[in-house]
Scaffold this motif. Sequence first.
Motif, PDB file in Angstrom:
ATOM      1  N   ASN A  34      19.877   0.285 -26.230  1.00  0.00           N
ATOM      2  CA  ASN A  34      20.680   0.700 -27.383  1.00  0.00           C
ATOM      3  C   ASN A  34      22.083   0.105 -27.346  1.00  0.00           C
ATOM      4  O   ASN A  34      22.913   0.422 -28.195  1.00  0.00           O
ATOM      5  N   GLY A  35      22.346  -0.723 -26.355  1.00  0.00           N
ATOM      6  CA  GLY A  35      23.657  -1.339 -26.242  1.00  0.00           C
ATOM      7  C   GLY A  35      24.710  -0.436 -25.643  1.00  0.00           C
ATOM      8  O   GLY A  35      25.902  -0.762 -25.687  1.00  0.00           O
TER       9      GLY A  35
ATOM     10  N   LEU B  39       9.237  -3.432 -16.848  1.00  0.00           N
ATOM     11  CA  LEU B  39       9.396  -2.164 -17.545  1.00  0.00           C
ATOM     12  C   LEU B  39       9.348  -2.361 -19.050  1.00  0.00           C
ATOM     13  O   LEU B  39       9.655  -3.448 -19.551  1.00  0.00           O
ATOM     14  N   PRO B  40       8.984  -1.333 -19.815  1.00  0.00           N
ATOM     15  CA  PRO B  40       9.092  -1.424 -21.276  1.00  0.00           C
ATOM     16  C   PRO B  40      10.543  -1.700 -21.671  1.00  0.00           C
ATOM     17  O   PRO B  40      11.468  -1.287 -20.969  1.00  0.00           O
ATOM     18  N   GLU B  41      10.742  -2.391 -22.771  1.00  0.00           N
ATOM     19  CA  GLU B  41      12.088  -2.777 -23.187  1.00  0.00           C
ATOM     20  C   GLU B  41      13.041  -1.589 -23.235  1.00  0.00           C
ATOM     21  O   GLU B  41      14.198  -1.680 -22.821  1.00  0.00           O
ATOM     22  N   ALA B  42      12.559  -0.455 -23.732  1.00  0.00           N
ATOM     23  CA  ALA B  42      13.428   0.707 -23.905  1.00  0.00           C
ATOM     24  C   ALA B  42      13.889   1.297 -22.582  1.00  0.00           C
ATOM     25  O   ALA B  42      14.866   2.045 -22.540  1.00  0.00           O
ATOM     26  N   GLN B  43      13.202   0.961 -21.482  1.00  0.00           N
ATOM     27  CA  GLN B  43      13.544   1.529 -20.182  1.00  0.00           C
ATOM     28  C   GLN B  43      14.348   0.583 -19.295  1.00  0.00           C
ATOM     29  O   GLN B  43      14.764   0.951 -18.203  1.00  0.00           O
TER      30      GLN B  43
ATOM     31  N   PRO C  37      15.958  -7.577 -25.769  1.00  0.00           N
ATOM     32  CA  PRO C  37      16.449  -6.218 -25.472  1.00  0.00           C
ATOM     33  C   PRO C  37      17.961  -6.066 -25.628  1.00  0.00           C
ATOM     34  O   PRO C  37      18.457  -4.944 -25.747  1.00  0.00           O
ATOM     35  N   TYR C  38      18.696  -7.179 -25.631  1.00  0.00           N
ATOM     36  CA  TYR C  38      20.149  -7.133 -25.812  1.00  0.00           C
ATOM     37  C   TYR C  38      20.549  -7.137 -27.288  1.00  0.00           C
ATOM     38  O   TYR C  38      21.736  -7.178 -27.597  1.00  0.00           O
ATOM     39  N   ALA C  39      19.568  -7.154 -28.193  1.00  0.00           N
ATOM     40  CA  ALA C  39      19.866  -7.361 -29.613  1.00  0.00           C
ATOM     41  C   ALA C  39      20.901  -6.370 -30.156  1.00  0.00           C
ATOM     42  O   ALA C  39      21.840  -6.768 -30.862  1.00  0.00           O
ATOM     43  N   GLN C  40      20.752  -5.101 -29.831  1.00  0.00           N
ATOM     44  CA  GLN C  40      21.707  -4.123 -30.364  1.00  0.00           C
ATOM     45  C   GLN C  40      23.104  -4.324 -29.795  1.00  0.00           C
ATOM     46  O   GLN C  40      24.101  -4.160 -30.495  1.00  0.00           O
ATOM     47  N   PHE C  41      23.165  -4.684 -28.511  1.00  0.00           N
ATOM     48  CA  PHE C  41      24.479  -4.968 -27.926  1.00  0.00           C
ATOM     49  C   PHE C  41      25.111  -6.174 -28.607  1.00  0.00           C
ATOM     50  O   PHE C  41      26.300  -6.147 -28.953  1.00  0.00           O
ATOM     51  N   LEU C  42      24.333  -7.232 -28.821  1.00  0.00           N
ATOM     52  CA  LEU C  42      24.855  -8.443 -29.453  1.00  0.00           C
ATOM     53  C   LEU C  42      25.278  -8.161 -30.892  1.00  0.00           C
ATOM     54  O   LEU C  42      26.303  -8.670 -31.360  1.00  0.00           O
ATOM     55  N   GLU C  43      24.515  -7.345 -31.600  1.00  0.00           N
ATOM     56  CA  GLU C  43      24.885  -6.980 -32.972  1.00  0.00           C
ATOM     57  C   GLU C  43      26.195  -6.200 -32.993  1.00  0.00           C
ATOM     58  O   GLU C  43      27.000  -6.363 -33.920  1.00  0.00           O
ATOM     59  N   SER C  44      26.419  -5.377 -31.970  1.00  0.00           N
ATOM     60  CA  SER C  44      27.672  -4.621 -31.917  1.00  0.00           C
ATOM     61  C   SER C  44      28.866  -5.550 -31.736  1.00  0.00           C
ATOM     62  O   SER C  44      29.950  -5.286 -32.258  1.00  0.00           O
ATOM     63  N   LEU C  45      28.668  -6.646 -31.014  1.00  0.00           N
ATOM     64  CA  LEU C  45      29.751  -7.626 -30.856  1.00  0.00           C
ATOM     65  C   LEU C  45      30.047  -8.273 -32.203  1.00  0.00           C
ATOM     66  O   LEU C  45      31.226  -8.467 -32.558  1.00  0.00           O
ATOM     67  N   ASN C  46      29.001  -8.596 -32.940  1.00  0.00           N
ATOM     68  CA  ASN C  46      29.177  -9.237 -34.239  1.00  0.00           C
ATOM     69  C   ASN C  46      29.917  -8.325 -35.200  1.00  0.00           C
ATOM     70  O   ASN C  46      30.788  -8.755 -35.966  1.00  0.00           O
ATOM     71  N   SER C  47      29.587  -7.028 -35.170  1.00  0.00           N
ATOM     72  CA  SER C  47      30.232  -6.077 -36.090  1.00  0.00           C
ATOM     73  C   SER C  47      31.722  -5.937 -35.814  1.00  0.00           C
ATOM     74  O   SER C  47      32.511  -5.670 -36.712  1.00  0.00           O
ATOM     75  N   LYS C  48      32.107  -6.153 -34.548  1.00  0.00           N
ATOM     76  CA  LYS C  48      33.522  -6.064 -34.189  1.00  0.00           C
ATOM     77  C   LYS C  48      34.313  -7.249 -34.733  1.00  0.00           C
ATOM     78  O   LYS C  48      35.535  -7.179 -34.855  1.00  0.00           O
TER      79      LYS C  48
END
Length: 236
Positions: free
Chosen positions: A77-78, A96-100, A223-234
């Motif tokens: 979830n970033g 592990l599953p991506e979420a874990q 799996p880093y997609a949400q973290f990377l999207e948060s950087l873009n939003s900033k």
Amino acid sequence: MNKQGNTYTLIYTAVMVIVVAFILAFAAIGLKPAQQKNIAIDKMSQILNSVNIVSTPENAQELYGKYIDDSFVVDANGQLVKGESFSMNIADQLKLPEAQRTLPIFICTDESGSTKYIIPLSGAGLWGPIWGYISVENDGNTVYGAYFAHQGETPGLGAEIEKPQFQKQFQGKHFFIDGTFTSIAVEKTGHKPQNGADYVDAVSGGTITSKGVQSMLQNCVKPYAQFLESLNSKNI
């Protein structure tokens, strides 16, 4: 005791095995700190390569301390979570599953003061493991640099993924197209991915290894997609 007898031979063999085992164990224990240090220095050098900083075993620690000024771990979830980024085994996380998974990130600040985010990679080539690091600009999308290595790919074919000519193709490519994570494809020369993703040319004669790089990027960076999207939003 009869030195020509079987008993003497067995006792002599057993003693020699014990002595040799002791010497090897002592040597392994004595050399372990140096081996671990060399492994750490090599890892620092690989991380630096992903941000286009060339180092040697002699100056890798100094350059790493100068340019890699932070690291941390996030979840799918970033969000920041507990964990030690440098020692984390990426191959184990991929089981592990991506979420874990827990996802290490290294931060580089270059001479201009610009921030780069470095993501570790692990995958499989034709003959064995492949791995590397890829760095992303602070927009969370544009590739700044890439470094790939392998254990046993064929020289002149799959092993070419470790050459600068292949790695430099990734500079300026994007993981997101129109806001959707598409990763980066590795295609035969003259071919383009059907989903409109950014792509690079595969290694000639190294199709399986090239596809291994493509799968590695998809499996490790997604799996880093949400973290990377948060950087873009900033940066909007």
